[in-house]
Design an enzyme around this catalytic site. Sequence first.
Site, PDB file in Angstrom:
ATOM      1  N   ASP A  55      -9.024   3.665  -1.829  1.00 57.59           N
ATOM      2  CA  ASP A  55      -9.970   4.129  -0.808  1.00 57.59           C
ATOM      3  C   ASP A  55     -11.260   4.672  -1.407  1.00 57.59           C
ATOM      4  O   ASP A  55     -11.453   5.879  -1.546  1.00 57.59           O
ATOM      5  CB  ASP A  55      -9.294   5.185   0.071  1.00 57.59           C
ATOM      6  CG  ASP A  55      -8.111   4.600   0.823  1.00 57.59           C
ATOM      7  OD1 ASP A  55      -7.989   3.361   0.870  1.00 57.59           O
ATOM      8  OD2 ASP A  55      -7.298   5.381   1.343  1.00 57.59           O
ATOM      9  N   ASP A  78       0.845  -1.195   0.000  1.00 57.58           N
ATOM     10  CA  ASP A  78       0.000   0.000   0.000  1.00 57.58           C
ATOM     11  C   ASP A  78       0.884   1.249   0.000  1.00 57.58           C
ATOM     12  O   ASP A  78       2.112   1.149   0.159  1.00 57.58           O
ATOM     13  CB  ASP A  78      -0.877  -0.049   1.262  1.00 57.58           C
ATOM     14  CG  ASP A  78      -1.926   1.043   1.271  1.00 57.58           C
ATOM     15  OD1 ASP A  78      -2.302   1.522   0.184  1.00 57.58           O
ATOM     16  OD2 ASP A  78      -2.361   1.429   2.379  1.00 57.58           O
ATOM     17  N   GLU A 101       2.450   4.857  -4.157  1.00 55.80           N
ATOM     18  CA  GLU A 101       2.386   5.754  -5.339  1.00 55.80           C
ATOM     19  C   GLU A 101       3.735   6.412  -5.606  1.00 55.80           C
ATOM     20  O   GLU A 101       4.010   6.659  -6.779  1.00 55.80           O
ATOM     21  CB  GLU A 101       1.290   6.802  -5.136  1.00 55.80           C
ATOM     22  CG  GLU A 101      -0.114   6.228  -5.131  1.00 55.80           C
ATOM     23  CD  GLU A 101      -0.417   5.342  -3.930  1.00 55.80           C
ATOM     24  OE1 GLU A 101       0.094   5.623  -2.840  1.00 55.80           O
ATOM     25  OE2 GLU A 101      -1.154   4.361  -4.096  1.00 55.80           O
TER      26      GLU A 101
HETATM   27  C1  GLC Z   1      -4.625   3.396   2.983  1.00 54.01           C
HETATM   28  C2  GLC Z   1      -5.149   2.183   2.242  1.00 54.01           C
HETATM   29  C3  GLC Z   1      -6.164   1.473   3.100  1.00 54.01           C
HETATM   30  C4  GLC Z   1      -5.526   1.101   4.434  1.00 54.01           C
HETATM   31  C5  GLC Z   1      -4.947   2.310   5.122  1.00 54.01           C
HETATM   32  C6  GLC Z   1      -4.150   1.936   6.361  1.00 54.01           C
HETATM   33  O1  GLC Z   1      -5.630   4.324   3.164  1.00 54.01           O
HETATM   34  O2  GLC Z   1      -5.666   2.524   1.000  1.00 54.01           O
HETATM   35  O3  GLC Z   1      -6.654   0.341   2.443  1.00 54.01           O
HETATM   36  O4  GLC Z   1      -6.469   0.503   5.246  1.00 54.01           O
HETATM   37  O5  GLC Z   1      -4.089   3.009   4.234  1.00 54.01           O
HETATM   38  O6  GLC Z   1      -3.129   1.064   6.055  1.00 54.01           O
END
Ligand code: GLC
Length: 791
Positions: A480, A406, A409
Amino acid sequence: MNNLYGKIIGYHVEKNKVVIDYEQISAIVEAITPEIINVFLPLGGERKPSHAIEEEKRVAVELAVEKDAEDLLIATDQLQIKVGTNFKVDFYTKDGQVICRDYRGERAPFVRRGSAHLMEEEGHKAIETIQGNRVEVLKEIIGDEYFYGLGENTGHLNKRGYQYQMWNTDDPSPHVESYEKLYKSIPFLLTLRKNMAYGLFFDNSYHSYFNLGKENERYLYYGAKDGNLNYYFIYGPTVKQVLAGYAYLTGTTPLPQRWALGYQQSRHSYDSWQRVMEVAKTFRAKQIPCDVIHLDIEYMDDYRVFTWNQERFADFEAGVAKLKEMGFKVVTIIDPGVKKEKGYFVYDEGLEQGFYLLDKDGIPYVNRVWPGDVVYPDFSNSKARRWWGGKHRRLTEQGVAGIWNDMNEPAGFDGPIPDDVVFANDGYPSVHAEMHNVYGHLMSKATYEGLSALTGKRPFVITRACFAGTQKYSSVWTGDNCSHWEHLRMAVPMLLNLSLSGLSFCGTDVGGFSYDCNGELMARWIQLGIFSPLFRNHSNMHTRDQEPWAFGAEVEAICRKYINLRYQLLPYLYDLMWQGEKNGLPVLRPLFLDYQDDAETYELNDQFMVGAHLLVAPVLQQGQRRRVVYLPAGEWFDYWTGEKYRGEQPIIRETPLAVCPIYMKAGSIIPNYQAQNYVGEKDQSDLILDVYPGEGCYTHYQDDGETFKYRDGEFNLYRFMQRLAGDKLLLELEKTTAGYERSYENFMLKINGMEAAAVRADGKEITFSQDNGRVLVKIPAATKLVEVIEK
Ligand code: GLC
């Protein structure tokens, strides 16, 4: 930018390549295959290895090259390419029909009246007129063209009239139709018009733009802020051929482990073993199938990657093992940001080996994410990738089965990473402006390769950011989203365009990430979610519980019913993933993939196919109790009632909360598993074949579901054929490849829409039962021919 390269003053041919000398510059047109042409102009300096096309791709192509007064005419046995003054490039079929042509007119942005400045004073956003792209290609929009692909974008299936940007962005405010960029950059455009489809893959990783008739409806353009003009034209004329061409260049999604297609439960964050166990036990107690539990950032020790919290997740290995006994796999999140802290082993190791991104002064670049100040691994350095991949040993040794990447980017709470941050890029030093869009891609590659080496099993990786080609390493989710009906609606075109862009293994946060979900929305989202290859329910902290039982008895029953249907369909989905690895075709498909001549299918935003046999028309609006379903050519069975409809017509289907309209194409034979709580709970030695009478042939694939042994031939293939002959349905069954030691014992035939007078297996009459318009019969798997004689 100015396109004045001048006239052609000479050329020469080097194998597949034509090097064309202009007054100002030399350009290259190269046939990769007779249908795929690379167009290249060195506007940004040396040609670096592509991160999307990683293998040497090229077959020997015979080229015929001819020069007339102005233009160069290049022909393969499929295409004619006309290259003219100022490097204008046009593509024609071999019989001279235009496919795609550079635009030669003046740029003419639509007139915008009034003051942008005043509008911005109030907080509105003004629209830029002409981008300052260093590299840009303008193409004519020819007649009734439809545009698709470009990865993950908001809006509708057809992208005509819109602009999108390729610049991986973590922007959690509710994603709406006017968003131009999200987490992923897939610069692959698919164009469809009558009798024709072609693709354009713009292999440039700088911040780029695709403007599809938004500036002016006469032309489209794609351009980048820097780098080379480097694109691939991919000829169809069928959409399937274009997708195969794109897959040839950038690769396909490898077959996952079978459990990765099961239901996955996540939450930001299950923050202790106690809570995880409560959830796990509830799934089993309530008999709602589930294979995976995700541990989001709270499992870590103060958000340090490759660690876990010693109190809330004490005895990590035992916790994972306990879940394993209950049939659950654990997937943990790993973000790229490494906490900047002396004495923390990951930080120290990376620093010592010089594996972090550097600022322009050669000092590790620092930004802020969950752990506070962080440094970022340089995934463009293959040594850093190997180091990072190897770090996962700490988790795999504890029994962790997959990794969720995650924030890659990459995101930073202190604002964007400066363009001049330096990447090693394996001998081709580069800056962030060029590497930003491939950061997530290279991170998933590191993860995939690490897991593969450590476990010997097919890695399961999920990533948020990616670039063209990431399908080789990871599944993706759409980031998200929110528990908004609008986001449920948008999920369909989003997943379809991702699927058309190579990313077949995709899904959304089922139920929505931010905001509170509600029962009705959950029921509808689960009904859609069971068809997405990645099927994960996930939600943000401080939102209400979102597990399938959190919305009362009615919704819980609906979730159970549909998750069970997903588990029934697992062998069908697995077959599609296996086929996709070979042919590049996605699991989720817009209808035009299989019905390209039917213009009714070009803008269907709320229906899709799962493979070629199953049509789904989910309910995407609050309170909707009936909807129109368009059935394309063929005959279709309503999955729930068995009623048969002829295609090429819209029908109306009642949609009470428990009904998601599903139609099976006549002639289909869909393999099904028996109900189970998780993959591997039952041995599934009796395979169900759900038969929809008609003409058809189906290939079913079977292997160990985990390892790479299938690549050495350890798999079985079965061919099932059916046809109607007078009052009989004939089913021929054959095991055509026997490379895997386990096999089926029996086939349980479920023949829909028939009443039988008799059933014969290999000529002998056998017993059968009749249930609700279906014939049920069990036959040994060795049976070759089944005859069902209609009453
Ligand atoms: C980001 C991700 C989400 C995750 C959060 C905490 O917002 O997109 O899926 O739960 O980070 O890790």
